[in-house]
Write a protein that holds these residues in place. Sequence first.
Motif, PDB file in Angstrom:
ATOM      1  N   SER A  71       0.855  -1.186   0.000  1.00 29.31           N
ATOM      2  CA  SER A  71       0.000   0.000   0.000  1.00 29.31           C
ATOM      3  C   SER A  71       0.886   1.230   0.000  1.00 29.31           C
ATOM      4  O   SER A  71       2.124   1.129  -0.009  1.00 29.31           O
ATOM      5  N   MET A  72       0.281   2.397   0.018  1.00 27.02           N
ATOM      6  CA  MET A  72       1.053   3.631   0.062  1.00 27.02           C
ATOM      7  C   MET A  72       1.807   3.775   1.375  1.00 27.02           C
ATOM      8  O   MET A  72       2.878   4.374   1.427  1.00 27.02           O
ATOM      9  N   ASP A  73       1.248   3.218   2.462  1.00 26.69           N
ATOM     10  CA  ASP A  73       1.926   3.277   3.759  1.00 26.69           C
ATOM     11  C   ASP A  73       3.041   2.241   3.862  1.00 26.69           C
ATOM     12  O   ASP A  73       4.071   2.480   4.502  1.00 26.69           O
ATOM     13  N   HIS A  74       2.834   1.081   3.267  1.00 28.97           N
ATOM     14  CA  HIS A  74       3.825   0.001   3.297  1.00 28.97           C
ATOM     15  C   HIS A  74       3.997  -0.503   1.867  1.00 28.97           C
ATOM     16  O   HIS A  74       3.214  -1.331   1.397  1.00 28.97           O
ATOM     17  N   TRP A  75       5.007   0.009   1.187  1.00 24.98           N
ATOM     18  CA  TRP A  75       5.177  -0.273  -0.236  1.00 24.98           C
ATOM     19  C   TRP A  75       5.292  -1.766  -0.523  1.00 24.98           C
ATOM     20  O   TRP A  75       4.793  -2.250  -1.531  1.00 24.98           O
ATOM     21  N   ASP A  84       7.649  -3.480   8.559  1.00 31.50           N
ATOM     22  CA  ASP A  84       7.576  -2.999   7.177  1.00 31.50           C
ATOM     23  C   ASP A  84       8.625  -3.728   6.337  1.00 31.50           C
ATOM     24  O   ASP A  84       9.837  -3.631   6.607  1.00 31.50           O
ATOM     25  N   TYR A  86       9.536  -3.306   3.149  1.00 28.71           N
ATOM     26  CA  TYR A  86      10.425  -2.429   2.378  1.00 28.71           C
ATOM     27  C   TYR A  86      11.578  -1.949   3.249  1.00 28.71           C
ATOM     28  O   TYR A  86      12.739  -1.933   2.810  1.00 28.71           O
TER      29      TYR A  86
END
Length: 291
Positions: A71-75, A84, A86
């Motif tokens: 998602s945008m919060d957790h690529w 996370d 990433y």
Amino acid sequence: MIGTLSAERPGLAQVSALRWAAVLKSVRTKPFAVLSALVLLLALGWAVVPAWFTGRDPLVGVPAEKLRGPSMDHWFGTDNLGRDIYTRVVHAAELSLTATVFAVLIGLVAGSLIGLVAGAVGGVVDSATMRVVDVLLSIPELLTSLALVTVLGFGTRNVAIAVGVALVARFARVMRTEVLRVRRAQYVEAALAAGVRWPVVLVRHVLRNAYAPVAALAAVEFGVAVLAVSSLSFLGYGAAPPTPEWGSLISEGRNYLATSWWMTTLPGLVIVAVVLAAQHLGRTIAQDGAR
């Protein structure tokens, strides 16, 4: 004659510099080579200054956010502990690429020295050395690395040593071939005829003009070493958890592959991208340098 040779040495250095400048200029005109260089620079940036690319802690997770998809919060999504992925991939680059660089340096230095001595001395030394090299080349590098790291024990340093030793034979073969080619050149014969000592000729003339293919091979073997280091890390021979390494990240996610594909797929794609980039750039440099 001696005066001519002393004037020739700067000329050889200038030719070598111009040759590399032409290779770099040719690489810049090839989109895939440029893309490969950018991928490698990004990976090296992760290894050197990970804080520039992520502000999260790779060891601390949020249990309420575990196993969330990209998602945008957790690529790259999150893992089973809410960490996370990433961030862990970025910080894992430090250990994985450090081990890779040391492995390539071990193979480059030791292999080049062995190939240089074998090609320069010749005779029985050359024959015996190359028979050992042939035996080592007949064994897959990953299998050699696995056998060595089993003896050396766990840890990233031992992984780097094992992979580096496995790369020695390939560097030795290429260096020996180049030394045999260069030592027959006219400027080498002229230097010997002028009374220059053989060790000096070997370093100033033979080695200087034989290292280019070996340097290109180092770029290709960098990709091979990344894959080998990651494979050994995947098998559990690298750093102990929870320290992230590229191979161990894939190993951690394999139990969740059916429901959380991103835990293995995205770190795996990073490894694939770095390996392909290194090999493509190395082969491009080798092809342009041979012209």
